[in-house]
Motif scaffolding. Structure first.
Motif, PDB file in Angstrom:
ATOM      1  N   LYS A 252       6.797  10.295   6.412  1.00 35.58           N
ATOM      2  CA  LYS A 252       5.741  10.520   7.405  1.00 35.58           C
ATOM      3  C   LYS A 252       4.916   9.264   7.692  1.00 35.58           C
ATOM      4  O   LYS A 252       4.080   9.261   8.590  1.00 35.58           O
ATOM      5  CB  LYS A 252       4.809  11.630   6.917  1.00 35.58           C
ATOM      6  CG  LYS A 252       5.485  12.976   6.816  1.00 35.58           C
ATOM      7  CD  LYS A 252       4.551  14.012   6.238  1.00 35.58           C
ATOM      8  CE  LYS A 252       5.281  15.326   6.019  1.00 35.58           C
ATOM      9  NZ  LYS A 252       4.432  16.314   5.334  1.00 35.58           N
ATOM     10  N   ALA A 253       5.181   8.198   6.948  1.00 36.94           N
ATOM     11  CA  ALA A 253       4.421   6.959   7.093  1.00 36.94           C
ATOM     12  C   ALA A 253       4.816   6.241   8.384  1.00 36.94           C
ATOM     13  O   ALA A 253       5.932   6.409   8.887  1.00 36.94           O
ATOM     14  CB  ALA A 253       4.681   6.045   5.893  1.00 36.94           C
TER      15      ALA A 253
ATOM     16  N   LEU B 136       8.389  10.245  -1.616  1.00 35.07           N
ATOM     17  CA  LEU B 136       9.351  10.188  -0.518  1.00 35.07           C
ATOM     18  C   LEU B 136       8.874  11.009   0.677  1.00 35.07           C
ATOM     19  O   LEU B 136       9.036  10.591   1.821  1.00 35.07           O
ATOM     20  CB  LEU B 136      10.725  10.680  -0.984  1.00 35.07           C
ATOM     21  CG  LEU B 136      11.486   9.731  -1.895  1.00 35.07           C
ATOM     22  CD1 LEU B 136      12.769  10.387  -2.393  1.00 35.07           C
ATOM     23  CD2 LEU B 136      11.792   8.427  -1.195  1.00 35.07           C
ATOM     24  N   ALA B 137       8.279  12.156   0.419  1.00 34.71           N
ATOM     25  CA  ALA B 137       7.754  12.988   1.503  1.00 34.71           C
ATOM     26  C   ALA B 137       6.681  12.242   2.293  1.00 34.71           C
ATOM     27  O   ALA B 137       6.636  12.325   3.524  1.00 34.71           O
ATOM     28  CB  ALA B 137       7.200  14.296   0.949  1.00 34.71           C
TER      29      ALA B 137
ATOM     30  N   GLU C 107       0.807  -1.229   0.000  1.00 35.34           N
ATOM     31  CA  GLU C 107       0.000   0.000   0.000  1.00 35.34           C
ATOM     32  C   GLU C 107       0.838   1.275   0.000  1.00 35.34           C
ATOM     33  O   GLU C 107       0.318   2.356  -0.266  1.00 35.34           O
ATOM     34  CB  GLU C 107      -0.966   0.012   1.185  1.00 35.34           C
ATOM     35  CG  GLU C 107      -0.301   0.119   2.537  1.00 35.34           C
ATOM     36  CD  GLU C 107      -1.292   0.063   3.683  1.00 35.34           C
ATOM     37  OE1 GLU C 107      -1.931   1.082   3.966  1.00 35.34           O
ATOM     38  OE2 GLU C 107      -1.415  -1.034   4.268  1.00 35.34           O
ATOM     39  N   TYR C 108       2.135   1.167   0.264  1.00 33.08           N
ATOM     40  CA  TYR C 108       2.997   2.351   0.310  1.00 33.08           C
ATOM     41  C   TYR C 108       3.912   2.472  -0.909  1.00 33.08           C
ATOM     42  O   TYR C 108       4.638   3.460  -1.036  1.00 33.08           O
ATOM     43  CB  TYR C 108       3.843   2.333   1.588  1.00 33.08           C
ATOM     44  CG  TYR C 108       3.005   2.564   2.815  1.00 33.08           C
ATOM     45  CD1 TYR C 108       2.703   3.851   3.245  1.00 33.08           C
ATOM     46  CD2 TYR C 108       2.480   1.495   3.531  1.00 33.08           C
ATOM     47  CE1 TYR C 108       1.918   4.070   4.363  1.00 33.08           C
ATOM     48  CE2 TYR C 108       1.693   1.699   4.650  1.00 33.08           C
ATOM     49  CZ  TYR C 108       1.418   2.991   5.056  1.00 33.08           C
ATOM     50  OH  TYR C 108       0.626   3.208   6.158  1.00 33.08           O
TER      51      TYR C 108
ATOM     52  N   GLY D 197      10.570   8.370   9.099  1.00 38.92           N
ATOM     53  CA  GLY D 197      11.512   9.470   9.327  1.00 38.92           C
ATOM     54  C   GLY D 197      12.117   9.442  10.714  1.00 38.92           C
ATOM     55  O   GLY D 197      13.315   9.674  10.883  1.00 38.92           O
ATOM     56  N   ASP D 198      11.279   9.165  11.721  1.00 40.73           N
ATOM     57  CA  ASP D 198      11.798   9.051  13.083  1.00 40.73           C
ATOM     58  C   ASP D 198      12.853   7.955  13.159  1.00 40.73           C
ATOM     59  O   ASP D 198      13.891   8.129  13.804  1.00 40.73           O
ATOM     60  CB  ASP D 198      10.676   8.698  14.077  1.00 40.73           C
ATOM     61  CG  ASP D 198       9.652   9.793  14.287  1.00 40.73           C
ATOM     62  OD1 ASP D 198       9.918  10.961  13.959  1.00 40.73           O
ATOM     63  OD2 ASP D 198       8.548   9.455  14.789  1.00 40.73           O
TER      64      ASP D 198
END
Length: 68
Positions: free
Chosen positions: A19-20, A14-15, A8-9, A46-47
């Protein structure tokens, strides 16, 4: 990207991927994501990528591999 992400991703930018949720990464379960959140306060891809512990480990491995 198909080997890195859940289906699904795969078409996300990339942005959007940054955030996913971490569970968007192939092989990371919802339980894995929950444990990462509890242990390191990681909620998103991102984290995870910006986490100082993961970055330090990656740098050490890269350096060790370059010395082989």
């Amino acid at each position: 990207m198909s080997k890195l992400l859940d289906k699904e991703y795969e078409s996300k930018s990339l942005a959007e991927l940054v955030k996913a949720p971490v569970s968007a990464l192939a092989g990371v379960t919802d339980n894995d994501a929950h444990l990462l959140q509890e242990a390191f306060h990681i909620r998103t891809v991102g984290d995870l990528g910006r986490n100082k512990f993961f970055r330090a480990a990656t740098a050490l491995v890269d350096l060790a591999d370059s010395m082989k």
